[in-house]
Design a protein around this motif. Sequence first.
Motif, mmCIF file in Angstrom:
data_model
loop_
_atom_site.group_PDB
_atom_site.id
_atom_site.type_symbol
_atom_site.label_atom_id
_atom_site.label_comp_id
_atom_site.label_asym_id
_atom_site.label_seq_id
_atom_site.Cartn_x
_atom_site.Cartn_y
_atom_site.Cartn_z
ATOM 1 N N TYR A 33 0.575 -1.032 0.174
ATOM 2 C CA TYR A 33 0.057 0.441 -0.082
ATOM 3 C C TYR A 33 0.586 0.991 0.389
ATOM 4 O O TYR A 33 1.772 1.236 0.528
ATOM 5 N N GLN A 34 0.239 2.081 -0.818
ATOM 6 C CA GLN A 34 1.294 3.214 -0.991
ATOM 7 C C GLN A 34 0.612 4.421 -0.471
ATOM 8 O O GLN A 34 -0.810 4.774 -1.404
ATOM 9 N N PRO A 35 0.765 5.361 0.702
ATOM 10 C CA PRO A 35 -0.571 6.493 1.136
ATOM 11 C C PRO A 35 0.013 7.644 0.448
ATOM 12 O O PRO A 35 -1.880 7.905 -0.144
ATOM 13 N N ARG A 36 0.533 7.435 0.166
ATOM 14 C CA ARG A 36 0.686 8.988 -0.976
ATOM 15 C C ARG A 36 -0.489 9.064 -2.523
ATOM 16 O O ARG A 36 -1.108 10.227 -2.228
ATOM 17 N N THR A 37 -0.708 7.669 -2.881
ATOM 18 C CA THR A 37 -1.307 7.758 -4.112
ATOM 19 C C THR A 37 -2.869 6.852 -3.509
ATOM 20 O O THR A 37 -3.386 6.851 -4.589
ATOM 21 N N ASP A 38 -2.675 6.575 -2.592
ATOM 22 C CA ASP A 38 -3.917 5.391 -2.158
ATOM 23 C C ASP A 38 -3.963 4.579 -3.260
ATOM 24 O O ASP A 38 -5.426 3.175 -2.963
ATOM 25 N N GLU A 39 -2.629 3.576 -3.210
ATOM 26 C CA GLU A 39 -2.809 2.558 -4.580
ATOM 27 C C GLU A 39 -2.133 1.344 -3.264
ATOM 28 O O GLU A 39 -1.509 1.057 -2.785
ATOM 29 N N LEU A 40 -3.246 0.376 -3.082
ATOM 30 C CA LEU A 40 -3.380 -1.479 -2.675
ATOM 31 C C LEU A 40 -3.355 -2.070 -4.134
ATOM 32 O O LEU A 40 -3.867 -2.234 -5.294
ATOM 33 N N GLU A 41 -2.041 -2.889 -4.438
ATOM 34 C CA GLU A 41 -2.310 -4.258 -4.968
ATOM 35 C C GLU A 41 -1.287 -5.204 -4.282
ATOM 36 O O GLU A 41 -1.085 -4.967 -2.754
ATOM 37 N N GLY A 42 -2.209 -6.637 -5.208
ATOM 38 C CA GLY A 42 -1.346 -7.534 -4.089
ATOM 39 C C GLY A 42 -2.016 -9.112 -4.552
ATOM 40 O O GLY A 42 -2.586 -9.089 -5.331
ATOM 41 N N THR A 43 -2.310 -9.511 -3.618
ATOM 42 C CA THR A 43 -2.366 -11.390 -3.880
ATOM 43 C C THR A 43 -3.590 -12.115 -2.668
ATOM 44 O O THR A 43 -2.585 -11.584 -1.457
ATOM 45 N N ALA A 44 -4.676 -12.274 -2.815
ATOM 46 C CA ALA A 44 -5.445 -13.188 -1.614
ATOM 47 C C ALA A 44 -5.553 -14.093 -2.326
ATOM 48 O O ALA A 44 -5.960 -14.886 -3.397
ATOM 49 N N THR A 45 -5.266 -15.416 -1.397
ATOM 50 C CA THR A 45 -5.140 -16.440 -1.638
ATOM 51 C C THR A 45 -6.022 -16.594 -0.585
ATOM 52 O O THR A 45 -5.998 -17.114 0.372
ATOM 53 N N LEU A 46 -7.170 -17.345 -0.900
ATOM 54 C CA LEU A 46 -8.434 -17.751 0.258
ATOM 55 C C LEU A 46 -8.359 -19.559 -0.126
ATOM 56 O O LEU A 46 -8.612 -20.786 -1.452
ATOM 57 N N LEU A 47 -8.493 -20.141 1.444
ATOM 58 C CA LEU A 47 -8.684 -21.919 1.008
ATOM 59 C C LEU A 47 -10.066 -22.115 1.491
ATOM 60 O O LEU A 47 -10.862 -21.563 2.502
ATOM 61 N N ALA A 48 -10.836 -22.908 0.688
ATOM 62 C CA ALA A 48 -12.171 -22.864 1.087
ATOM 63 C C ALA A 48 -12.560 -24.674 0.619
ATOM 64 O O ALA A 48 -11.701 -25.416 -0.207
ATOM 65 N N THR A 49 -13.915 -24.905 1.119
ATOM 66 C CA THR A 49 -14.330 -26.009 0.594
ATOM 67 C C THR A 49 -15.678 -25.883 -0.109
ATOM 68 O O THR A 49 -16.442 -24.934 0.909
ATOM 69 N N THR A 50 -15.946 -26.763 -0.547
ATOM 70 C CA THR A 50 -17.292 -26.522 -1.807
ATOM 71 C C THR A 50 -18.216 -27.171 -1.122
ATOM 72 O O THR A 50 -18.117 -27.534 -0.247
ATOM 73 N N THR A 51 -19.705 -26.530 -0.736
ATOM 74 C CA THR A 51 -21.022 -26.963 -0.347
ATOM 75 C C THR A 51 -22.242 -27.101 -1.150
ATOM 76 O O THR A 51 -23.470 -27.900 -0.251
ATOM 77 N N GLN A 52 -21.628 -27.508 -2.486
ATOM 78 C CA GLN A 52 -22.710 -28.000 -3.548
ATOM 79 C C GLN A 52 -21.717 -27.947 -5.263
ATOM 80 O O GLN A 52 -20.525 -27.645 -4.497
ATOM 81 N N ASP A 53 -21.921 -28.279 -5.297
ATOM 82 C CA ASP A 53 -21.841 -28.476 -6.747
ATOM 83 C C ASP A 53 -21.505 -26.969 -7.698
ATOM 84 O O ASP A 53 -22.617 -27.033 -7.574
ATOM 85 N N LEU A 54 -20.708 -27.202 -7.770
ATOM 86 C CA LEU A 54 -20.327 -25.188 -7.911
ATOM 87 C C LEU A 54 -20.240 -25.798 -9.941
ATOM 88 O O LEU A 54 -18.481 -25.929 -10.262
ATOM 89 N N SER A 55 -20.475 -24.140 -10.769
ATOM 90 C CA SER A 55 -19.857 -24.430 -12.549
ATOM 91 C C SER A 55 -19.982 -23.119 -11.933
ATOM 92 O O SER A 55 -18.557 -22.558 -13.092
ATOM 93 N N ARG A 56 -19.896 -22.181 -10.961
ATOM 94 C CA ARG A 56 -19.425 -20.677 -10.879
ATOM 95 C C ARG A 56 -19.904 -20.113 -9.527
ATOM 96 O O ARG A 56 -20.417 -20.766 -8.582
ATOM 97 N N PHE A 57 -18.947 -19.463 -8.863
ATOM 98 C CA PHE A 57 -19.096 -18.925 -7.150
ATOM 99 C C PHE A 57 -18.810 -17.160 -6.936
ATOM 100 O O PHE A 57 -17.712 -16.721 -8.471
ATOM 101 N N ASP A 58 -19.076 -16.532 -6.373
ATOM 102 C CA ASP A 58 -18.870 -15.036 -6.333
ATOM 103 C C ASP A 58 -18.213 -14.855 -5.513
ATOM 104 O O ASP A 58 -18.397 -15.454 -3.968
#
Length: 471
Positions: free
Chosen positions: A57-82
Amino acid sequence: MHRRLIAPGALAASLLLAIPASAASSSPGAPGIGDPYYPAYGNGGYDVSHYDLRLTYQPRTDELEGTATLLATTTQDLSRFDLDFLLDVSEVRVNGAKASFATSGQHELEITPAKPLPKGTPVTVVVRYSGVPSTKSAYGFSTWHRTPDGAVAADEPEAAWWWYPSNDHPLDKATYDVSVAVPDGTQAISNGTLQSTSSRLGWTRYNWRSNKPQATYLTTLAVGKFDITTGTSEGGVPVVNAYSKDLGDNDGAARASVERTGELVDWLSGYFGPYPFSSAGGYVPNTTTGYALETQTRVYYSPKQFANGSNTSVVVHELAHQWYGDDVSLKGWKDIWINEGFARYAQWLWSEHEGEGTAQELADYVYASHPADDAFWAVEPGDPGPDDQFDIAVYDWGALAVQALRNEIGDDAFFAVLKGWPKKHAYGNASVDDFRKYAEQVSGKQLAALFDTWLFQPSKPAVSAARGVSL
Ligand code: MET
């Protein structure tokens, strides 16, 4: 007619044969988790267990960048998720393979994996992103707050969309690693324990870990120039606090309040049981907003809370939430009374401890100071509606309802309930109905009528029914 070479039934059959069995039954996850107050908040079809956020994060310009890695488990057969998110996404991978993605609605990131995901399987989702959070809004508002030397993400019920993609609802709690690089001389504050810091090329990286289940809105990020203090409470709880170096006249009062976190955590443990997390503390950035928030293990305080001198009462309120709200989280946003009614009641217990009025006196005062035609009594604390979720009635009438419960079941049962509740639902979710049933079980009394009168009627309870008051 003559152009139809294949009968419709045969076409359908040949298509079905071409589709793998799992895909035939898979469908998109719902764009909301099913909360009637906020139908689009959270998502259906999966459960996140861990978020790993590696950001710059750069406070001067309010620019935020990076990577989010989520570990999850499906609770239904999923063709797509949000996921719920507002920043600009450049790549998504699901189980290592590139996934396609699109935005929809106010804050939905729709992810279509290369292959459908069968129910009950572990999924790793990697989202690479960047953006200027202060330029993003949903429903016409933003909860990303820039400060003269940084920014703060701390709000309720929504704060995550501006800085990390999530399943944004308290029903899906997860553990977190939040790693943020900021320019040297600037600090990044988040939840849990500061595992390490490292510096290179003019940037300092702060690595925070919150190792107990945590709701998305309780995950916080503050960047700015902070003075960080550390200690351990008498009861053994590590405490980390942070103060903006720019608090001006409020600096002394802020420290005189928040530095008592360890003492107050130990005091609250006497009512609520052992402190549930690996670390406690608070931070006071140089924001202009007026509220405080029970961000897990590291409470957010506005400097305004300390404009009139020390304010241990707000510290007690936010620390009480660590048990009531954070350890035990609501099932739906309509259950907000369990958070705010009990956090307010803890302030009344503190007032009593400090000789500034007993809980009963404060209950009587709330009851007497609002005439029957006051709009105060139109807000049902047990189901206030999204617009009145943080109305003063949820707090004050909510605490009055707690006093009514205490008077109905007696001190022994009441204090057993107060301490037993966080243990019964540790690190989980529960509703007002669950609370009533638990109080009934502990006290051996039927409480449906009491709860109805005190939480679910839009009118001032009659004195004859008002077990909360001693008038
Ligand atoms: N839960 C907060 C409190 O402690 C309210 C936040 S309103 C954005 O009162």
